[in-house]
Write a protein that holds these residues in place. Sequence first.
Motif, PDB file in Angstrom:
ATOM      1  N   GLY A 156       4.389   5.344  -6.717  1.00  0.00           N
ATOM      2  CA  GLY A 156       3.834   5.806  -5.453  1.00  0.00           C
ATOM      3  C   GLY A 156       4.450   4.972  -4.336  1.00  0.00           C
ATOM      4  N   GLU A 157       3.893   5.122  -3.156  1.00  0.00           N
ATOM      5  CA  GLU A 157       4.452   4.409  -2.009  1.00  0.00           C
ATOM      6  C   GLU A 157       3.893   2.990  -1.960  1.00  0.00           C
ATOM      7  OE1 GLU A 157       3.139   7.242   0.865  1.00  0.00           O
ATOM      8  OE2 GLU A 157       4.419   8.784  -0.011  1.00  0.00           O
ATOM      9  N   ASP A 158       4.763   2.015  -1.924  1.00  0.00           N
ATOM     10  CA  ASP A 158       4.385   0.588  -1.814  1.00  0.00           C
ATOM     11  C   ASP A 158       3.650   0.037  -3.026  1.00  0.00           C
ATOM     12  OD1 ASP A 158       5.178  -0.128   1.055  1.00  0.00           O
ATOM     13  OD2 ASP A 158       3.938   1.651   1.382  1.00  0.00           O
ATOM     14  N   VAL A 159       3.696   0.726  -4.148  1.00  0.00           N
ATOM     15  CA  VAL A 159       2.909   0.246  -5.296  1.00  0.00           C
ATOM     16  C   VAL A 159       3.574  -0.932  -6.016  1.00  0.00           C
ATOM     17  CG1 VAL A 159       1.877   2.520  -5.706  1.00  0.00           C
ATOM     18  CG2 VAL A 159       3.885   1.839  -7.014  1.00  0.00           C
TER      19      VAL A 159
ATOM     20  N   GLY B 242       0.783  -2.307  -3.659  1.00  0.00           N
ATOM     21  CA  GLY B 242      -0.123  -1.300  -3.106  1.00  0.00           C
ATOM     22  C   GLY B 242      -0.756  -1.770  -1.812  1.00  0.00           C
ATOM     23  N   VAL B 243      -1.032  -0.832  -0.915  1.00  0.00           N
ATOM     24  CA  VAL B 243      -1.620  -1.237   0.368  1.00  0.00           C
ATOM     25  C   VAL B 243      -3.033  -1.782   0.172  1.00  0.00           C
ATOM     26  CG1 VAL B 243      -0.214   0.287   1.826  1.00  0.00           C
ATOM     27  CG2 VAL B 243      -2.391   1.122   0.921  1.00  0.00           C
TER      28      VAL B 243
ATOM     29  N   ASN C 184       8.264   1.863  -6.690  1.00  0.00           N
ATOM     30  CA  ASN C 184       8.069   2.552  -5.416  1.00  0.00           C
ATOM     31  C   ASN C 184       8.813   3.879  -5.419  1.00  0.00           C
ATOM     32  OD1 ASN C 184       6.566   0.514  -4.205  1.00  0.00           O
ATOM     33  ND2 ASN C 184       8.400  -0.553  -3.484  1.00  0.00           N
TER      34      ASN C 184
ATOM     35  N   GLU D 245       5.259  12.866  -0.706  1.00  0.00           N
ATOM     36  CA  GLU D 245       4.132  13.096  -1.610  1.00  0.00           C
ATOM     37  C   GLU D 245       4.359  14.257  -2.569  1.00  0.00           C
ATOM     38  OE1 GLU D 245       3.901  12.330   1.567  1.00  0.00           O
ATOM     39  OE2 GLU D 245       2.845  10.419   1.498  1.00  0.00           O
TER      40      GLU D 245
ATOM     41  N   GLU E  36      -0.034   6.944  -7.495  1.00  0.00           N
ATOM     42  CA  GLU E  36      -0.962   6.580  -6.419  1.00  0.00           C
ATOM     43  C   GLU E  36      -0.540   7.315  -5.162  1.00  0.00           C
ATOM     44  OE1 GLU E  36      -2.388   2.440  -5.518  1.00  0.00           O
ATOM     45  OE2 GLU E  36      -1.368   2.773  -3.615  1.00  0.00           O
TER      46      GLU E  36
ATOM     47  N   GLN F 256      -1.156   7.121  -1.294  1.00  0.00           N
ATOM     48  CA  GLN F 256      -1.585   5.939  -0.540  1.00  0.00           C
ATOM     49  C   GLN F 256      -2.949   6.122   0.139  1.00  0.00           C
ATOM     50  OE1 GLN F 256       1.041   4.084   2.699  1.00  0.00           O
ATOM     51  NE2 GLN F 256       1.493   2.932   0.839  1.00  0.00           N
TER      52      GLN F 256
ATOM     53  N   HIS G  81      -7.114   8.231   7.998  1.00  0.00           N
ATOM     54  CA  HIS G  81      -7.303   7.257   6.916  1.00  0.00           C
ATOM     55  C   HIS G  81      -8.759   7.282   6.473  1.00  0.00           C
ATOM     56  CE1 HIS G  81      -3.726   5.848   9.091  1.00  0.00           C
ATOM     57  NE2 HIS G  81      -3.327   5.347   7.939  1.00  0.00           N
TER      58      HIS G  81
END
Length: 676
Positions: free
Chosen positions: A376-379, A385-386, A404, A409, A429, A431, A478
């Motif tokens: 996923g993004e930034d995982v 992860g964020v 990453n 998506e 994931e 985000q 968010h």
Amino acid sequence: MTLELDSVIDHNALGLSDEDLISLYRNMVLARKLDERMWALNRQGRVPFVVSVSGHEATQVGAAAAIDPSRDWSLPYYRDAAFALAIGMSPEDVLAGVFSKASDPSSGGRQMPAHWSEPDLNILTQSSVIGVQYPHACGIAYQLQRSGSDSVVLVDGGEGSTSEGDWHEAMNFAGIHKLPVIFLIQNNLYAISVPAASGVAGQVADRAAGYGMPGIVVDGNNVLDVYGAMTAAVDRARSGEGPTLIEAKTYRYYAHTSDDDDKLYRSREEVELWRRKDPIPAFRQYLVEQRVLSDALEKEIDAEVTETIATAVKSTESSPDPTDPLSHVYANPIEPETAVTEIEQEPDGEQGNLITAINRGLHSLMASDDRMLVFGEDVADPKGGVFKATKGLTDAFGADRAFNTPLAEALVIGLGVGMAAAGARPCAEIQFADFIHPGFNQIVSELARIHYRSNGRWNMPMTIRVPYGGGIHGAMYHSQSIEAFYSHVPGLKVVVPSTPADAVGLLRSAMEDPDPVMVLEPKKLYRLANGPIPTGDHRVPIGKAALRRIGSDLTIIAYGTMSHFSVEAAGKLAEEGIEASVLDLRSLRPLDWPSIEAAVKRTSKVLIVHEDNKFLGFGAEVAAQIGEKSFEWLDAPVSRYATPEIPAFPFALALEAQVMPNVEGIIEHARALAHY
Ligand SMILES: Cc1ncc(C[n+]2csc(CCOP(=O)(O)OP(=O)(O)O)c2C)c(N)n1
């Protein structure tokens, strides 16, 4: 960047024997004659719909000859009948789709004809949705590459499909990872009626450069040209050099489908001009000149193919129709049967919060199943992860297992589809739930319905973790609650943990399930919800609600953050003499109806709480089922407490506080219901 090709029109240089040439020729003739037969069947009213391949035979037969279905994978699109035949499907297989018979190997009569699928030939099921197959191809290729295989993946589409975002996302990912994928674009100059000039900027093949791979143009009407380009691309992919984009220029002779009238947008002169470049007579001429094809052999092939088709039409038309439209929605259908009647006991475990539990659960699952991939993004580490859910996974299990993805998506979900098909256990994931919408198509049209549309022949064991919900000053993008969209979808399972133990247990159940499971993680609870974090193989069954509190005056039905709030509210209500049960649904699809029914019978009053807006929110389904099935047990109308009809929570705390359901609001609604 260009790919060097030797003399592609000399079959000797390509290593093709006379038998190979005859086989190519026969496959092209078979595809053409079958296509004409199917078109005639349609015009006779014997089949409702056909997609024509005529004109594309050289491209498809040349491509199929370059890969090996015993180890390579393919994702052909609806115009690929010649490919399907050449790679090993029989005329009966093709016709079973056209007649929508039970024996249709692709879908058992569930999909339109020409939506190919055959696990035995590594052909992944295809849908009608243009472009979705490209991320799937990358997911398969990623899994093949990771497992050290030298197999390759061929994915096909028309030039129209190269306008879809999924195509670009897949090209990008394939370029980044040097995946063993061949993108074969069959450019027939039209996407239904839209000329390529209106749909494609520049040349399709030129786009390859932007994604760091070779892009080559071939004469799609020359089977040897296609075969030459394909074998070079296959060699490149097998040797780890990465993907190739091939643009095959060709033309279709009939309308887009039997429902289309191409006279509206193409002149007969244009069609005639292209007919003069017909790949079959041209190849026949080559074979005659090479003294490979004699008159006698040509007649023999013609007669054999005609007979094969006639036999196939006869046997298929009279074969049984499919009978069951309800099976194979899930590989593991879950129908809750017993009601929870007692408060769920907490398991043993060190105290911790929800996000720690998820992180530990992921570590434990990754350690116990090396098929599992987290992406996923930034995982990836060092970020992890964020929200830090995936922290430490890359360090512990390697950059190939926790990685990453690009910011895309649809790709994230589509990769999972391909990985799952190829034997991995993908855990993606997203985000924030607010950003899942670009993946909606891949989730709803692909992931969730692949088991059904393949008549149970493909499973999609994929878990999608999605932080969702408000209460964290997250504003409109968010804070969203997305459960109503996805719980509506047959084929998908949707769960919502609200305690650390449930987060661990539901995650394990999701990862072990053969069906796609969306785990909605209430991010407000990431640090707010504390409790024991069980170790080992703690599981919470999907489809089982939990009673958090028992009281006889009413039942509050909730999930996620609202379950947490409801327990707090029930405690305060007790101080004023109102005893409320709290039923935490945990699983939205499948829904634990027996536990809801038992709660209605026990308390006769129900308040449903969720932080999504009320109109068509998840509470509407729960209320409707209670009204339908348990009306006689009610002493008051079912009450719903949810967010007012605004698109999402505003940023300012003063505004969010006015709209997000809270403990005080639950108390007020419960009090009113208790006094009804
Ligand atoms: C996402 C999506 N949008 C629209 C359609 C309707 N549609 C079906 S085929 C097609 C044209 C596709 O053209 P191309 O990719 O060039 O392939 P060809 O049919 O020419 O072989 C369209 C618009 C669809 N099936 N999926």
